[in-house]
Design an enzyme around this catalytic site. Sequence first.
Site, PDB file in Angstrom:
ATOM      1  N   CYS A 178      -9.421   5.520  -4.952  1.00  0.00           N
ATOM      2  CA  CYS A 178     -10.684   6.236  -4.918  1.00  0.00           C
ATOM      3  C   CYS A 178     -11.789   5.386  -5.547  1.00  0.00           C
ATOM      4  CB  CYS A 178     -10.645   7.575  -5.633  1.00  0.00           C
ATOM      5  SG  CYS A 178      -9.438   8.702  -4.962  1.00  0.00           S
ATOM      6  N   ARG A 181     -10.740   0.745  -2.149  1.00  0.00           N
ATOM      7  CA  ARG A 181     -10.033   1.601  -3.103  1.00  0.00           C
ATOM      8  C   ARG A 181      -9.458   2.863  -2.450  1.00  0.00           C
ATOM      9  NH1 ARG A 181     -11.381   0.075  -8.268  1.00  0.00           N
ATOM     10  NH2 ARG A 181     -10.653   2.052  -9.090  1.00  0.00           N
ATOM     11  N   TRP A 203      -8.692   8.072  -1.703  1.00  0.00           N
ATOM     12  CA  TRP A 203      -7.308   7.757  -1.353  1.00  0.00           C
ATOM     13  C   TRP A 203      -6.527   9.002  -1.737  1.00  0.00           C
ATOM     14  CZ3 TRP A 203      -2.446   7.141  -3.621  1.00  0.00           C
ATOM     15  CH2 TRP A 203      -1.503   6.417  -2.859  1.00  0.00           C
ATOM     16  N   ASN A 244     -11.768   9.890  -9.839  1.00  0.00           N
ATOM     17  CA  ASN A 244     -10.735   8.902  -9.498  1.00  0.00           C
ATOM     18  C   ASN A 244      -9.632   9.067 -10.539  1.00  0.00           C
ATOM     19  OD1 ASN A 244     -10.629   5.304 -10.092  1.00  0.00           O
ATOM     20  ND2 ASN A 244      -9.182   6.563  -9.007  1.00  0.00           N
ATOM     21  N   GLY A 245      -8.417   9.324 -10.073  1.00  0.00           N
ATOM     22  CA  GLY A 245      -7.315   9.498 -11.024  1.00  0.00           C
ATOM     23  C   GLY A 245      -6.461  10.694 -10.637  1.00  0.00           C
ATOM     24  N   GLU A 299       6.589 -12.987  -0.914  1.00  0.00           N
ATOM     25  CA  GLU A 299       5.156 -12.783  -0.698  1.00  0.00           C
ATOM     26  C   GLU A 299       4.820 -12.831   0.797  1.00  0.00           C
ATOM     27  OE1 GLU A 299       2.881 -11.616  -2.255  1.00  0.00           O
ATOM     28  OE2 GLU A 299       0.988 -12.368  -1.493  1.00  0.00           O
ATOM     29  N   LYS A 311       3.063  -9.734   2.727  1.00  0.00           N
ATOM     30  CA  LYS A 311       1.765  -9.940   3.394  1.00  0.00           C
ATOM     31  C   LYS A 311       1.852  -9.504   4.841  1.00  0.00           C
ATOM     32  CE  LYS A 311      -0.418 -10.584   1.083  1.00  0.00           C
ATOM     33  NZ  LYS A 311      -0.849 -10.640  -0.270  1.00  0.00           N
ATOM     34  N   GLU A 322       2.322  -5.548   5.276  1.00  0.00           N
ATOM     35  CA  GLU A 322       1.222  -4.669   4.887  1.00  0.00           C
ATOM     36  C   GLU A 322       0.053  -4.707   5.853  1.00  0.00           C
ATOM     37  OE1 GLU A 322      -0.847  -5.413   1.152  1.00  0.00           O
ATOM     38  OE2 GLU A 322      -0.339  -7.527   1.262  1.00  0.00           O
ATOM     39  N   HIS A 348      25.802 -12.258   3.544  1.00  0.00           N
ATOM     40  CA  HIS A 348      26.363 -11.125   2.798  1.00  0.00           C
ATOM     41  C   HIS A 348      25.843  -9.786   3.311  1.00  0.00           C
ATOM     42  CE1 HIS A 348      28.334 -13.812   0.030  1.00  0.00           C
ATOM     43  NE2 HIS A 348      27.211 -14.506  -0.029  1.00  0.00           N
ATOM     44  N   LYS A 400      -6.527  -1.036  -2.708  1.00  0.00           N
ATOM     45  CA  LYS A 400      -6.373  -2.299  -3.419  1.00  0.00           C
ATOM     46  C   LYS A 400      -6.015  -2.105  -4.882  1.00  0.00           C
ATOM     47  CE  LYS A 400      -8.173  -6.873  -3.776  1.00  0.00           C
ATOM     48  NZ  LYS A 400      -6.990  -7.455  -3.139  1.00  0.00           N
TER      49      LYS A 400
END
Length: 603
Positions: A2, A27, A74, A100-101, A475, A479, A482, A498, A598
Amino acid sequence: MCGIMGYVGNKEAVPVIVEGLKKLEYRGYDSAGVAIYNNGSFEVIKRKGRLTVLEEALSKRAPSGHMGIGHTRWATHGEPSNENSHPHLGEKEKIAIVHNGIIENHRQLREKLERKGVSFTSETDSEVIAQLAEYYYRGNILETVIKVVNTLEGSFALGVMCLDEPRLIAVRKDNPLIIGEARDGMYLASDVPAILKHTSQVYYLEDKEIAVLDRSGVEFFNMDGEPVSKSPETVAWSADSAEKGGYQHFMLKEIMEQPKVLRMTIDSALCDGGKNKAVIDSIDIRSYNKIIITGCGSAYHAGVVAKYVFESLCGLSAEVELASELRYRNPLIDGQTLVIFISQSGETADTIAAVREAKRRGAATLSIVNVVGSTIAKETDYVLYTLAGPEIAVATTKAFSAQLVLLYILAARFAQDLGALTGGGGTLAEVSALPDMVESLLADTGKIQQFAATCVGYKSIFFIGRNVDYAISLEGSLKLKEISYIHSEAYAGGELKHGPISLIEPDTLVVAISCCQRLAPKIASNVEQVISRGAKALVIGCCTDYEEGVGDKLSAIKFARINELFSPSLSVIILQLFSYYVAANKGLDIDKPRNLAKSVTVE
Ligand code: F6R
């Protein structure tokens, strides 16, 4: 998670707020809204969907006024919908808030207010703040906000407006909020890029501080309502750094900025007078017998690379752990442990919690962060800054690369101090050569573009490597998944047999990283094994005998030989470009991948 934007001043508030929200959309982008104060009433417009949907609504009827708050959401409590969007109003429409929270005791508070006859219009935890504020309001909004926040459990950054007292109130606990001061008014935002166009003078709100803004300035208070004195800081980032600068996506712009970012970050850590150098010089590694490195997502992957580098260069035990795990374990951390926290935003909830846990256990804390004034930067004993500038694309690139070089330099310096590295100058020279090597990789993206164009149809892509190549495969896989929404996994090459090899079939691709000379034959065998089971392979690295080029079954992208410990800085460039071009070929919204935000300020 948010984004909050607020303005009070001489200008029309809507364009200022919407412009700011565009810079905060990373955000969250489930819905957006504004509340504008005008002549004794609030006009609220909010819409489910991206900011462009709100912009369209505002283009038909933009409320006029010089004070307002805005929000980009968000979703946590309640699906993305117009009703659940912020700002929220109290029942009497006297108080408007953006949040936000997460309010953890929202259910109890809602039930209490409902018993008093208050009716709610949304499913959010946030609405309870507006309703509670109206319920408590007795003619003094500052007192009301103090009472409300003392009732709330959880985390919050809030923007509040009250009809009877036209000022903006801001308050934070565990979520970021900054105040910008300019001649034409005062700004309130979750993050600096939102206000860069207007001012470089910024106040960083501390936890449990309240700011009261009107068009002539700002006053600060603590939770007891006592005045607090604060001075603004000058932000080094330019307004241009938060713009796309002609690139189609922020992600590509940020990938291309890496040589410059690496040069600046390395200089600051190696050159006399550099801020990071002063911090590194002040750490006495001989006081510690163990290093623990932690972070989330890509920041954690930088830590995985660093584990290999620290142990190899320093001969010191280095553990790496996800911050979300570390915080709930009973980790063996004491006064002889140095814990390194890696975070671009400096606001990741799990990493902040891990900082607090490590401090509680008496460890020394060192953070590597990108955002000045962030919670993690403030709460750790030592701070090294990645000089990446604002990173807007949700998928991190330049901040990750800057984290890597700081970790290499830290390891080399520790190794020198411990007497484990003689001729450390040579090692540091190898790190200093990285920006030029990255630059030459970025100068020719043709092959990776050509290869990525053939990958749009894959359902599943595997990444393999050994040693640091395994670390950077993690990584590469993150990447890709996402931003391209293609399923991907990273495995240590030795693990293939395995279990994962059973997933290899004709419509899979295996990306193998090969930068460790002594392990190159092992990775080559892994590649042969998957090709013989019908998969296609891409080999990336400096230690491979495969011929460079895009082939039917096997493709290879090679680069100049480098100390294997620092090779992740080159492999990752190819991996970032690969993900970017696959997602671009799929026509996806690369800078704002679905469901992601983000800055992950909630658990
Ligand atoms: C992936 C990505 C995330 C972040 C993670 C930690 O591209 O960006 O995995 O790395 O959310 O964020 P920070 O570094 O801000 O703590």
